[in-house]
Design a protein around this motif. Structure first.
Motif, short mmCIF file in Angstrom:
data_model
loop_
_atom_site.label_atom_id
_atom_site.label_comp_id
_atom_site.label_asym_id
_atom_site.label_seq_id
_atom_site.Cartn_x
_atom_site.Cartn_y
_atom_site.Cartn_z
N ARG A 52 -2.77 -0.73 -2.75
CA ARG A 52 -3.54 -1.40 -3.81
C ARG A 52 -4.33 -0.39 -4.63
O ARG A 52 -4.36 -0.44 -5.85
N LEU A 98 8.46 -9.08 -11.14
CA LEU A 98 8.52 -10.31 -10.34
C LEU A 98 7.51 -11.28 -10.94
O LEU A 98 6.30 -11.03 -10.88
N LEU A 154 4.69 -0.56 -0.93
CA LEU A 154 4.80 -1.39 0.27
C LEU A 154 6.18 -1.24 0.89
O LEU A 154 6.33 -1.19 2.11
N ILE A 155 7.19 -1.13 0.02
CA ILE A 155 8.56 -0.95 0.53
C ILE A 155 8.66 0.38 1.29
O ILE A 155 9.28 0.47 2.33
N LEU A 202 4.39 -12.53 -9.00
CA LEU A 202 3.36 -11.59 -8.54
C LEU A 202 2.50 -11.15 -9.71
O LEU A 202 2.96 -11.09 -10.86
N ALA A 214 13.75 4.73 -2.89
CA ALA A 214 12.37 4.21 -2.79
C ALA A 214 11.36 5.34 -2.89
O ALA A 214 10.29 5.18 -3.47
N GLU A 228 2.38 -2.33 -6.89
CA GLU A 228 2.28 -1.78 -5.53
C GLU A 228 3.55 -2.04 -4.70
O GLU A 228 3.68 -1.53 -3.59
N MET A 229 4.47 -2.84 -5.23
CA MET A 229 5.66 -3.21 -4.45
C MET A 229 6.44 -2.00 -3.92
O MET A 229 6.78 -1.93 -2.73
N PRO A 230 6.74 -0.96 -4.76
CA PRO A 230 7.49 0.20 -4.23
C PRO A 230 6.74 0.90 -3.09
O PRO A 230 7.37 1.39 -2.15
N SER A 248 -1.29 -1.56 3.03
CA SER A 248 -1.64 -2.45 1.91
C SER A 248 -2.84 -1.96 1.11
O SER A 248 -2.80 -1.92 -0.12
N ARG A 267 4.92 0.68 -12.27
CA ARG A 267 5.65 0.44 -11.01
C ARG A 267 6.62 1.59 -10.73
O ARG A 267 6.78 2.02 -9.59
N GLU A 313 0.21 -6.46 -8.05
CA GLU A 313 1.13 -6.70 -6.93
C GLU A 313 2.53 -6.17 -7.27
O GLU A 313 3.23 -5.65 -6.40
#
Lengths: 249, 1003
Positions: A139, A115, A129-130, A118, A102, A125-127, A135, A174, A122
């Motif tokens: 973003r 995804l 958030l993981i 999303l 990660a 930004e997933m990695p 948040s 991403r 969104e």
């Protein structure tokens, strides 16, 4: 001389003074499908220097995707070890290895693997958030990444509303948003037309130069090989040959 | 059961068998002609045994519910028949004086006592002659009375002992009387002063063989020795019975050679004998035409009664189970939608290599047909097991009321349940197979998501046009027939069709479905009285239990549409509220976005879960609110504490005098009120009413003491009476007036199901109509034919529990109708303040020992009744709770499907840093989100709708208030939530174990 010995003999050492970011020794991977054993990797030794762009090439079924999976820590090898940034990643517990991915790695896939539910931002930004980034901060960074790839106006769109090239650029954003040391690319242009593929390739090369990130690219495309620092040619689970691009032309 | 879903069961059975045989034959032929496709279709079943088991379990739930309902109905029918046959023994036909209780099918209890016209030996000769060469086993005569008995030894009383005087040939005709150990008790062996006593009577009187008891015949005590106690055998009655020689009975009641009835046994045992009744009846009816006697086919009536009661209970379970069945059918759809999605790649490849669309349809059809066949079989078997469980509970509930069900079911019911389950499943399979056949080859092979369809094709247009037309037709039908169900169904279809049709003039889907959803919610959740203020005469519209089902389906559909088409708002709300929790954002993104974007499966799951929770919570609130009314035993008792039952053959005379002369300390002053009540058979009809025919019934007479002190209120009063008390006063003081129990008056809106309906029903006004028009009933003496006309001046409210089904007037008026003073059979006592009702009841038994007075503590008795009723309602609630299994299974199915669909996404997430535990938690969070949403929707809808329903019901049931059992509601929600999460456990765990490289290689 057997093929294994021949392959080892042809391995090209990395340039002197370059820091090794990935190294493997005797990497083996065997799949068991019913009673059939498939030897996907048969003892691969490979060293990659930080900031290097390596293209792994070869015919279908030669083991290049398996090698990428084993190097990136998402598929445990049957034997041998994988050292990434000094860590033997398969000696780490699954959770720690996942954390390591990660924070230090990015992934780009042939079919983008975004995804669909999303939006672009969104997805990007997933990695973050993981990895536990707040948040608001995530973003901001995701939007900046999209801006850099010329996709700021598409940030609210969903993947299915975009072209293949746009989707792959989202996937690139991403993969880079957490500023990884290594980016793993599995056929990143395999699902794109030649013009878009060229565009994506330009982006990857530019990022590699600008950010000094290591790119390991599994590909069939000769044009990627032409632009990579090194080509690793595989056959039947072994590195058949390696060739370094002549930067002087 | 003679009816299912309101249709004759024979017709339903024929249709089901026809469809079943046709469907199976067609599928079989297709399989034989397409063996390769059949093999491709069924190989998936064996390939994934665990998945096959889950699919079969999910599919079988609807069948299980039908099977359990039919088996329970069969058991009730068999048990009631068995009880009735035991009571009647071998008696198939009785010739007796016409009376007001011919609906009493318990046996000789329907024979009037010696005050009625009597048969003589000439009548018997005529009967025997007419029955020559007819299929008859035997004929005998009896004297029958209902008398009090006491035991000097135990000082126990029995006010209503069935007294039968029988001939020596009695046992030859009706079977031997046997002791508990199986020894025969021949009637011919009885001496004149001896009798055989039933085991039940012996227990109540606490006596045994050789003891002497006192029988009271025409107020004369007669000592009788007990020669034996019979436990089984040819006893043609239920309840405590004594059997004496015929000559003794004729002597005790001064009958000479006359008797009360002729009993006839048809050839063959039990039900077989009853089948000969028609032949016997045709021979006997002409003999007794225009006489005061009737030829009564008692056994056939008993069998019909058993059928009717079984049908009533089965209908009750069907009515309350239909939500679960609807949810079960939705689950079947969901499972096949999932299967089609899972087979997409395989079907795409087959198309690519040359298989035609029809071949894909057949492949899917064959696979589905096997699942349907297996699941219906499993559902039937498990349904029988659930039915057995329900019968055990019913047995425990009614055990105290001497009704013990014997588990039994008909092969027809099993076949019917199997057929219904299989056909319902197969219908969904056909629909799903047609859809599965329409795969896009490229999208299927690459497993790409299908583009969002707008459903604006001409087929949808035609369908919605027809829906609108059906809505208009149904609404107009509702107006002309004055039926709420038809009217509201029509309006609902219109409310759905208009916004959805507007999409063809560019109204966005979101607005169209939201408008339709909100429209349905508004229509069905309008406060009580709103439609009455808009629709002329709406309060005259009738309504029944069908409204419950319609309303539930409509509001759940409305709510689910509204939520699913405005999911972005919900999403925003959820992410705002929970998005700041540590570790939540990445999980939340996936757990909430995925289900909200997958409208069909999530919508179906939400609908199932909320429908099931809605029904259970609704039922729970309703039972709690009604329980509060019916737990007020003081009100239900009418203010009286003790009921004293005596035999009219041995009347009390003056209560005051007996108390003053009594041996105990009990005095008349110890009671705040004493009243008496008589029950007299009459024949009645409503004066000048359409469809009102003469009905055998009973009229209740009351004295001034009862009327003055009883505390029952009225739903309706004649306008000249300002208060309820004035109505009671008028009942005694005015001539030719009567009041009735509300069960004799129809209701415009009735939410009751399964309650017995008295055979005499009035018409022309409604108990919840607010007004009592000038209405009369006619009461005819069955013996003299004398007719009295009574004006109805009040309709009691539902709290008049002890007067259920009664027409009430004064003793004097009843006496005028039957031409002689009537003797009270009940005395009602209200103890003075400070007096113990239990002590007073004991003293009353002692004081009225010679009258055989049996006392009942009224409130205790009502509480016992209510407790049985409450337990039965809980059983119904539990049966509805079975639907929860459907909702839970749906959660498991949707979770399993998500994993199959999102395998590659899971691989990608694992690659970019999702730990395996996080994957598991994400799936839990997703299930938790859907479950919470479904449970919240169901609970809120139930809370709102039940409030309206109770407001409407309160018009008919004063005192009924909306009372929510919050703890129970929380418990239901908690169980549903936890069970839903439990159903997700295995799929979530499976998801967490997906290796990223494997999942990504899948592409």
């Amino acid at each position: 001389m057997n093929a294994l010995a021949q392959a080892r003999r042809e391995t090209i050492p990395q340039p002197q003074g370059a820091e090794t970011i990935i190294s493997t020794e005797e990497l083996t991977k065997t799949y068991h499908t019913g009673e059939v054993e498939v030897h996907a990797l048969r003892g691969v030794d490979l060293q990659v220097a930080r900031g290097e762009m390596v293209a792994i090439m070869g015919p279908s079924g030669c083991g290049k995707s398996t090698l990428l999976n084993c190097l990136s820590g998402i598929d445990r090898p049957t034997a041998g070890n994988v050292i990434v940034e000094g860590q033997d990643i398969y000696k780490l517990r699954d959770g720690v290895r996942t954390d390591f991915r990660a924070k230090r790695m990015g992934f780009i896939f042939q079919f983008f693997n975004l995804l669909p539910v999303l939006s672009a931002v969104e997805n990007v930004e997933m990695p973050l958030l993981i990895a536990g980034v707040a948040s608001g901060k995530a973003r901001k960074r995701a939007l900046a990444e999209l801006e850099m790839l010329g996709l700021a106006s598409q940030a609210r769109k969903h993947p299915l509303e975009m072209s293949g090239g746009q989707q792959q650029r989202i996937a690139i954003a991403r993969s880079l948003v957490n500023d990884p040391a290594i980016v793993w690319c599995d056929e990143p242009t395999g699902n794109l037309d030649s013009e878009t593929a060229e565009e994506i390739l330009n982006i990857l090369c530019r990022l590699q130069r600008e950010k000094d990130q290591t790119f390991i690219i599994v590909t069939h495309g000769a044009e990627i090989g032409e632009r990579a620092d090194r080509i690793v040619q595989m056959r039947d689970g072994l590195i058949q040959s390696e060739a370094r691009r002549d930067i002087n032309g | 059961m003679d009816k299912l879903f309101g249709l004759p069961i024979e017709s339903v059975f024929s249709v089901i068998i026809f469809l079943l045989a046709g469907g199976l034959t067609l599928t079989g032929i297709m399989a034989l002609r397409n063996r390769v496709l059949f093999k491709i279709g069924v190989r998936n079943i064996a390939r994934r045994p665990a998945q096959t088991v889950l699919i079969i379990l999910g599919l079988m739930l609807a069948t299980l519910l039908v099977s359990a309902t039919l088996v329970t109905g069969d058991t009730i029918k068999y048990s009631i028949q068995k009880t009735a046959l035991e009571g009647l023994g071998e008696v198939d036909v009785i010739i007796k004086a016409e009376n007001g209780r011919s609906n009493d099918t318990a046996g000789v209890g329907a024979i009037l006592g010696t005050t009625a016209p009597r048969l003589n030996p000439d009548d018997l000769l005529r009967v025997e002659s007419a029955l020559k060469d007819r299929p008859v086993d035997g004929t005998t005569i009896i004297v029958r009375e209902n008398i009090p008995a006491t035991s000097p030894k135990s000082r126990r009383n029995l006010p209503g002992l069935e007294f039968l005087g029988v001939r020596a040939d009695y046992t030859a005709t009706l079977g031997d009387l046997k002791t508990a150990s199986g020894n025969s008790l021949p009637v011919g062996a009885l001496a004149l002063d001896q009798a055989y006593l039933s085991a039940e009577a012996a227990k109540k009187l606490d006596v045994g063989t050789d003891d002497v008891i006192t029988l009271f015949a025409q107020n004369v005590p007669v000592e009788t020795k007990i020669a034996g106690i019979f436990a089984k055998g040819g006893k043609p009655s239920t309840g405590p019975t004594i059997i004496v020689p015929l000559a003794r009975a004729q002597e005790m009641f001064s009958l000479g050679d006359e008797f009360s009835a002729i009993l006839i046994s048809g050839k063959g045992d039990g039900i077989e004998g009853a089948s000969k009744t028609k032949v016997v009846m045709s021979a006997l009816r002409p003999l007794f035409k225009d006489t005061p006697f009737v030829v009564d086919a008692v056994k056939n009536k008993a069998l019909d009664n058993a059928e009717e009661q079984a049908s009533m209970i089965s209908s009750l379970f069907l009515v309350f189970g239909q939500f679960s069945m609807a949810a079960g059918i939705m689950l079947i759809s969901l499972i096949f939608v999932m299967l089609a999605a899972e087979r997409k790649v395989e079907l795409g490849v087959l198309r690519a290599i040359g298989a035609k669309k029809g071949a894909l349809v057949k492949i899917f059809l064959f696979e589905g047909a096997i699942y349907a066949t297996l699941s219906a079989a499993v559902g039937v078997v498990l349904g029988v097991a659930v039915g057995w469980g329900m019968v055990q509970v019913i047995g425990a509930i009614f055990g105290q009321a001497d009704f013990s069900p014997t588990f039994s079911f008909q092969p027809r019911s099993i076949l019917l349940a199997y057929g219904i389950g299989l056909i319902a499943t197969f219908a969904v399979v056909i629909f799903a197979a047609r859809r599965a056949g329409r795969v896009n080859i490229v999208r299927a092979i690459r497993d790409l998501p299908e583009p969002v369809k707008t459903s604006r094709g001409y087929k949808s247009l035609i369908f919605l046009g027809l829906t609108l037309a059906a809505g208009v037709f149904s609404a107009m039908g509702g107006v002309s027939e004055q039926q709420q169900g038809s009217f509201l169904l029509g309006l609902s279809l219109i409310v759905i069709a208009i916004p959805l049709l507007s999409r063809w003039v560019r109204l966005p889907d979101r607005i169209a479905f939201t408008a339709a959803g909100l429209g349905l919610l508004a229509l069905w959740l309008l406060p009580d009285g709103t439609l009455s203020s808009v629709i002329p005469d709406y309060d005259q519209y009738s309504a029944g239990m069908e409204l419950f089902f319609l309303s539930g389906m409509a509001i759940v559909t409305g709510a689910v549409w509204t939520v699913m088409y405005n999911s972005d708002l919900l999403l925003k709300l959820v992410t705002t509220v929970f998005g700041r929790l540590k570790g939540f954002p990445p999980m939340l993104r996936i757990a909430v976005n995925y289900p909200l974007k997958a409208r069909v499966p999530t919508g179906l799951t939400l609908a199932m879960l909320s429908l099931v929770v809605f029904t259970i919570v609704f039922m729970s609130i309703l039972l709690n609110s009604m329980g509060a009314v019916f737990s007020d035993t003081a009100k239900l008792s009418g203010g009286y504490d003790i009921q004293g039952i005596v035999s009219p053959a041995n009347p009390v005379g003056s209560v005051k005098q007996v108390l003053e002369e009594g041996s105990t300390d009990l005095r008349y002053e110890d009671f705040a009120a004493v009243g008496s009540l008589s029950i007299t058979p009459i024949v009645t009809r409503q004066h000048e009413a359409k469809k009102s025919s003469w009905t055998n019934y009973a009229v209740v007479g009351v004295d001034a003491g009862y009327a003055k002190n009883v505390e029952y209120d009225f739903l309706l009063r004649s306008p000249e009476y300002a208060t309820d008390r004035e109505v009671w006063k008028a009942l005694i003081e005015e001539d030719n007036v009567a009041i009735v129990h509300p069960s004799l008056v129809p209701a415009k809106v009735s939410f009751t199901a399964g309650q017995p309906t008295p055979p005499f029903q009035m018409s022309g006004f409604y108990r919840d109509g607010g007004e009592l028009p000038r209405t009369y009933i006619e009461a005819k003496d069955p013996v003299t034919g004398e007719i009295g006309k009574l004006r109805i001046i009040g309709v009691l409210d539902d709290s008049a529990y002890t007067l259920f089904g009664s027409i009430i007037t004064s003793h004097e008026k009843v006496g005028e109708i039957v031409g002689a003073p009537v003797a009270p059979s009940q005395y009602w006592f209200k103890t003075a303040p400070g007096q113990s009702a239990a002590d007073a009841a004991e003293d009353l038994s002692e004081t009225f020992y010679k009258n055989g007075l049996e006392t009942v503590l009224v409130q205790e008795d009502i509480a016992k009744d209510m407790s049985s009723s409450l337990m039965f309602n809980r059983l119904l609630e539990g049966f509805m709770g079975l639907g929860l299994l459907v909702g839970i299974a749906a959660m498991g199915v949707i979770a399993a499907r998500s994993i199959v669909e999102r395998r590659r996404v899971i691989g990608m997430l694992r690659a970019i840093g999702f730990k395996s535990g996080l994957v598991q938690r994400t799936f839990f969070l997703e299930s938790s989100f859907i479950a919470s949403l479904g449970i919240t929707l169901g609970s809120v809808l139930a809370l709102v709708l039940c409030r309206n329903v109770i407001a409407t019901m309160a018009n008919d049931m004063p005192g009924l208030t909306y009372q929510v059992p919050w703890v129970e509601v929380a418990l239901i929600a908690g169980i549903a939530y936890m069970a839903s999460l439990a159903a997700t456990y295995l799929p979530a765990r499976q998801a967490s174990k997906i290796m990223p490289a494997e999942a990504l290689r899948y592409e």
